[in-house]
Design a protein around this motif. Structure first.
Motif, PDB file in Angstrom:
ATOM      1  N   CYS A  37       0.807  -1.217   0.000  1.00 52.17           N
ATOM      2  CA  CYS A  37       0.000   0.000   0.000  1.00 52.17           C
ATOM      3  C   CYS A  37       0.840   1.267   0.000  1.00 52.17           C
ATOM      4  O   CYS A  37       0.295   2.360  -0.036  1.00 52.17           O
ATOM      5  CB  CYS A  37      -0.967   0.015   1.176  1.00 52.17           C
ATOM      6  N   ARG A  38       2.169   1.134   0.042  1.00 52.32           N
ATOM      7  CA  ARG A  38       3.082   2.281  -0.051  1.00 52.32           C
ATOM      8  C   ARG A  38       3.059   3.193   1.161  1.00 52.32           C
ATOM      9  O   ARG A  38       3.644   4.268   1.134  1.00 52.32           O
ATOM     10  CB  ARG A  38       2.785   3.152  -1.286  1.00 52.32           C
TER      11      ARG A  38
ATOM     12  N   HIS B 160      -8.643  13.735  12.666  1.00 52.31           N
ATOM     13  CA  HIS B 160      -8.882  12.395  12.141  1.00 52.31           C
ATOM     14  C   HIS B 160     -10.382  12.236  11.918  1.00 52.31           C
ATOM     15  O   HIS B 160     -11.164  12.364  12.841  1.00 52.31           O
ATOM     16  CB  HIS B 160      -8.377  11.369  13.159  1.00 52.31           C
ATOM     17  N   TRP B 162     -13.404   9.721  10.412  1.00 53.66           N
ATOM     18  CA  TRP B 162     -13.659   8.320  10.058  1.00 53.66           C
ATOM     19  C   TRP B 162     -15.140   8.118   9.779  1.00 53.66           C
ATOM     20  O   TRP B 162     -15.980   8.530  10.582  1.00 53.66           O
ATOM     21  CB  TRP B 162     -13.177   7.449  11.229  1.00 53.66           C
ATOM     22  N   TYR B 182      -6.300  13.244   8.535  1.00 59.18           N
ATOM     23  CA  TYR B 182      -6.488  11.883   8.033  1.00 59.18           C
ATOM     24  C   TYR B 182      -7.974  11.680   7.756  1.00 59.18           C
ATOM     25  O   TYR B 182      -8.799  11.853   8.642  1.00 59.18           O
ATOM     26  CB  TYR B 182      -5.997  10.880   9.090  1.00 59.18           C
ATOM     27  N   GLU B 184     -10.551   8.870   6.586  1.00 55.74           N
ATOM     28  CA  GLU B 184     -10.763   7.460   6.289  1.00 55.74           C
ATOM     29  C   GLU B 184     -12.247   7.219   6.057  1.00 55.74           C
ATOM     30  O   GLU B 184     -13.068   7.480   6.915  1.00 55.74           O
ATOM     31  CB  GLU B 184     -10.262   6.596   7.458  1.00 55.74           C
ATOM     32  N   TYR B 202       2.158  11.992   7.018  1.00 65.11           N
ATOM     33  CA  TYR B 202       1.659  12.763   5.888  1.00 65.11           C
ATOM     34  C   TYR B 202       1.007  14.058   6.335  1.00 65.11           C
ATOM     35  O   TYR B 202       0.444  14.150   7.422  1.00 65.11           O
ATOM     36  CB  TYR B 202       0.650  11.945   5.080  1.00 65.11           C
ATOM     37  N   HIS B 205      -3.992  12.913   4.398  1.00 63.56           N
ATOM     38  CA  HIS B 205      -4.025  11.504   4.026  1.00 63.56           C
ATOM     39  C   HIS B 205      -5.455  11.084   3.700  1.00 63.56           C
ATOM     40  O   HIS B 205      -6.329  11.200   4.547  1.00 63.56           O
ATOM     41  CB  HIS B 205      -3.472  10.696   5.214  1.00 63.56           C
ATOM     42  N   MET B 207      -7.852   7.969   2.692  1.00 62.40           N
ATOM     43  CA  MET B 207      -7.907   6.518   2.617  1.00 62.40           C
ATOM     44  C   MET B 207      -9.350   6.143   2.314  1.00 62.40           C
ATOM     45  O   MET B 207     -10.252   6.438   3.091  1.00 62.40           O
ATOM     46  CB  MET B 207      -7.442   5.945   3.961  1.00 62.40           C
ATOM     47  N   MET B 229      -4.986   7.590  -1.335  1.00 64.44           N
ATOM     48  CA  MET B 229      -4.958   6.149  -1.540  1.00 64.44           C
ATOM     49  C   MET B 229      -6.357   5.561  -1.665  1.00 64.44           C
ATOM     50  O   MET B 229      -7.247   5.906  -0.899  1.00 64.44           O
ATOM     51  CB  MET B 229      -4.284   5.483  -0.333  1.00 64.44           C
ATOM     52  N   TYR B 230      -6.515   4.675  -2.597  1.00 69.64           N
ATOM     53  CA  TYR B 230      -7.767   3.920  -2.764  1.00 69.64           C
ATOM     54  C   TYR B 230      -8.982   4.848  -2.782  1.00 69.64           C
ATOM     55  O   TYR B 230      -9.979   4.593  -2.123  1.00 69.64           O
ATOM     56  CB  TYR B 230      -7.901   2.864  -1.660  1.00 69.64           C
ATOM     57  N   TYR B 250       7.706  12.029  -0.524  1.00 68.37           N
ATOM     58  CA  TYR B 250       7.044  12.493  -1.730  1.00 68.37           C
ATOM     59  C   TYR B 250       6.311  13.795  -1.457  1.00 68.37           C
ATOM     60  O   TYR B 250       5.897  14.051  -0.328  1.00 68.37           O
ATOM     61  CB  TYR B 250       6.013  11.467  -2.206  1.00 68.37           C
ATOM     62  N   LYS B 255      -1.827   6.392  -4.856  1.00 62.86           N
ATOM     63  CA  LYS B 255      -1.825   4.941  -4.867  1.00 62.86           C
ATOM     64  C   LYS B 255      -3.240   4.442  -5.125  1.00 62.86           C
ATOM     65  O   LYS B 255      -4.140   4.724  -4.336  1.00 62.86           O
ATOM     66  CB  LYS B 255      -1.293   4.438  -3.520  1.00 62.86           C
ATOM     67  N   PHE B 275       4.561  10.727  -6.886  1.00 55.72           N
ATOM     68  CA  PHE B 275       4.798   9.304  -7.101  1.00 55.72           C
ATOM     69  C   PHE B 275       3.460   8.656  -7.407  1.00 55.72           C
ATOM     70  O   PHE B 275       2.510   8.801  -6.640  1.00 55.72           O
ATOM     71  CB  PHE B 275       5.421   8.676  -5.855  1.00 55.72           C
ATOM     72  N   ASP B 277       1.325   5.169  -8.355  1.00 57.91           N
ATOM     73  CA  ASP B 277       1.296   3.717  -8.425  1.00 57.91           C
ATOM     74  C   ASP B 277      -0.162   3.302  -8.597  1.00 57.91           C
ATOM     75  O   ASP B 277      -0.991   3.570  -7.735  1.00 57.91           O
ATOM     76  CB  ASP B 277       1.900   3.137  -7.134  1.00 57.91           C
ATOM     77  N   ASN B 299       4.752   4.606 -12.108  1.00 62.62           N
ATOM     78  CA  ASN B 299       4.882   3.167 -12.271  1.00 62.62           C
ATOM     79  C   ASN B 299       4.166   2.729 -13.542  1.00 62.62           C
ATOM     80  O   ASN B 299       3.218   3.369 -13.986  1.00 62.62           O
ATOM     81  CB  ASN B 299       4.291   2.446 -11.054  1.00 62.62           C
TER      82      ASN B 299
END
Lengths: 136, 408
Positions: A37-38, B160, B162, B182, B184, B202, B205, B207, B229-230, B250, B255, B275, B277, B299
């Motif tokens: 997941c980096r 945070h 969630w 963050y 999530e 970070y 972030h 997620m 991410m995701y 980075y 991602k 970056f 991916d 990538n």
């Protein structure tokens, strides 16, 4: 004769040094990245590692990440050794020998929410305390 | 006139103001909260309040006068919001408890809707603000700093959120936490003009957080400025990603994301500015990449991304990639390494530019080659490669490189 002996001794030392141990590599917390997941690995208790038959170690921040990586990279996962961290001690153990607890109030970095234990009794005790269930 | 009075009529009748202070009716906030009714306001005079956990279950407005201090004594979750429409302004909230499993922090919102946390100072907490299943909450003008831990295990995030919806996070300053902000499983949220500095992991972030937008934030000196991410459909505009230096650091880490737009951001002084991916269908417009080690590392599993009208200035490498990069589209960017000409004066270079140098390819495959950086040998290799391409992918090029910088 003596020279031969010395050569043999030196040679065996070199051979031993060059043979890296095939066990898991240490994880540098906050520096190493999860290969799936980096994210940087920040909690040792949930970390996992996949060591290929060539000795290359892939590090993960969550047991779920290792499972995902295994599924999507069959080449690396073939004949690889899998390690998870014994939650209370922070030491690597083989995945096949670990007892897993999952769910409850356990919260791991990538949502796998699984802890591994070397000792089954400790796992049962922790599961009762955290409201988690044994997965095997 | 009468109409306006009528509008405030119910408020004037039913809501009270309760005062907390040394010489006031209530000595502690707990007593005032217990005595209050829905919709009341509590004014807290300056002083230090050590009251353990204050649990609020009804709509209340808490206002600090002269910045009263709420001290958690390193043991308690200081405030718990368990109701809707709770407003908190003008406090200083310090020394929260710490628990890795329960994730306790200074303020925690449990299923709270329409709550506001504004103009507060948070110091030395584990988590600053933890939002659990929030809806339409506003976090504004707070200063959230902590220096409890130098390692990532010993500290929580500044803000945070969630499983929440429509959270607005504006004008906050966050320093020294694990992640600055963050998100999530948060959707439809808006992150505007925050300053996130020196966080251990970070700056921001994402997620599994879809349909969010972040605008005009600054991310300075984090492990990675922003990690997305995701997630799908994330808008990123006008942000600055600066000074993220280090081995695996980075500016922006993408991602497994798709359908996103990255516009008019500034990336400078990062080891790797972006970056990517597993990023697909991401559009990059009018971004500035200056003084980075790598402007982009892409990538080979990234597909159908568009890079249009960006500036690449003074980067050691403009692009690095692990594969052949067949499916991405570079067009009309300005590259300071471009050595072409423009004979028909249409401001577009007449020969295509190949952003991927042979040296970058070699370094990607074998980092030790970095030793040869800026040597005659490398110049020679690159020049030869330009004439007779052998290793760099031929289809990876900008067909219409700009002669002049894009002004954005």
């Amino acid at each position: 004769m003596n020279i031969l002996k010395n050569t043999f001794a030196v040679g065996s030392v070199i051979a031993m040094l060059s043979c890296q141990s095939s066990g898991p590599k240490d994880i540098a917390l906050g520096k190493d990245q999860c290969d799936n997941c980096r994210m940087t690995i920040s909690a040792l208790g949930y970390a996992a590692e996949l060591v290929t038959d060539k000795g290359r170690a892939y590090k993960f921040d969550d047991i779920m990440c290792m499972n995902m990586y295994e599924g999507s990279n069959p080449d690396q996962a073939k004949n690889a050794k899998l390690y998870v961290v014994d939650y209370p001690t922070g030491k690597f153990i083989e995945k096949s020998k670990a007892t897993f607890i999952k769910g409850g109030s356990i919260k791991s970095p990538m949502g796998g929410n699984t802890q591994a234990y070397q000792n089954k009794a400790a796992a049962q005790k922790a599961a009762a305390a955290l409201g988690a269930g044994l997965t095997k | 006139m009468f109409r306006i009075l009528f509008l405030f009529f119910p408020v004037l009748i039913f809501s009270n103001v309760l005062r907390v202070g040394k010489n006031e009716q209530f000595k502690t906030i707990q007593q005032a909260v217990a005595a209050s009714k829905s919709g009341d306001s509590i004014l807290v005079e300056s002083g230090v309040y050590r009251e353990g956990n204050i649990n609020i279950t009804k709509p209340l407005t808490l206002i600090g006068i002269g910045r009263p201090v709420l001290d958690g004594e390193m043991k308690h979750e200081i405030l718990s919001f368990r109701g809707h429409h709770i407003v908190l302004k003008g406090f200083k909230i310090i020394n929260s408890g710490q628990d890795e499993i329960k994730n306790i922090g200074a303020i925690r919102l449990y299923d709270s809707h329409f709550s506001v946390i504004a103009n507060n100072i948070f110091e030395n907490n584990y988590f600053g603000i933890y939002i659990q299943r929030g809806y339409r909450c506003l976090i504004e003008n707070n200063r959230i700093t902590s220096s409890r831990s130098k390692s990532q295990e010993g500290i929580g995030d500044g803000i945070h959120a969630w499983v929440s919806e429509e959270i607005w996070i504006k004008n906050n300053y966050i320093e020294g936490h694990k992640d600055g902000i963050y998100l999530e499983k948060v959707t439809d949220s808006y992150i505007y003009r925050n300053f996130s500095k020196k966080n251990l992991r970070y700056g921001l972030h994402f997620m599994s957080s879809n349909d969010c937008v972040y605008v005009n934030n600054t991310f300075d000196n984090n492990n990675a400025g922003v990690a997305v991410m995701y997630s799908n459909n994330v808008g990123m505009a006008g942000n600055s990603f600066i000074n993220n230096w280090g081995d695996a650091n980075y500016g922006l880490l993408l991602k497994d994301i798709s359908f996103s737009k990255i516009k008019q951001n500034r990336f400078s002084n990062n080891t790797i500015a972006i970056f990517m991916d597993g990023a697909t269908k991401v559009d990059f417009f009018r971004n500035n990449f200056e003084d980075n080690g790598w402007a982009m590392k892409i990538n080979s599993n990234c597909m159908e991304n568009k890079f249009i009208n960006n500036n690449f200035i003074n980067n050691t490498f403009d692009v690095g990639t692990s594969g052949t990069m067949a499916m991405n589209d570079f067009k009309r960017n300005f590259w300071d390494k471009y050595e072409g000409y423009d004979l028909n004066k249409d401001k577009i270079g007449d020969v295509p530019f190949h952003p991927l140098s042979l040296y970058a390819v070699l370094v990607e495959n074998n980092p030790a080659i970095m030793l040869l950086f800026k040597t005659f040998f490398v110049d020679l290799l690159d020049k030869t490669e330009k004439i007779i391409p052998s290793l760099t992918p031929e289809n990876f090029k900008d067909e219409e490189p700009l002669m002049k910088k894009v002004i954005s």
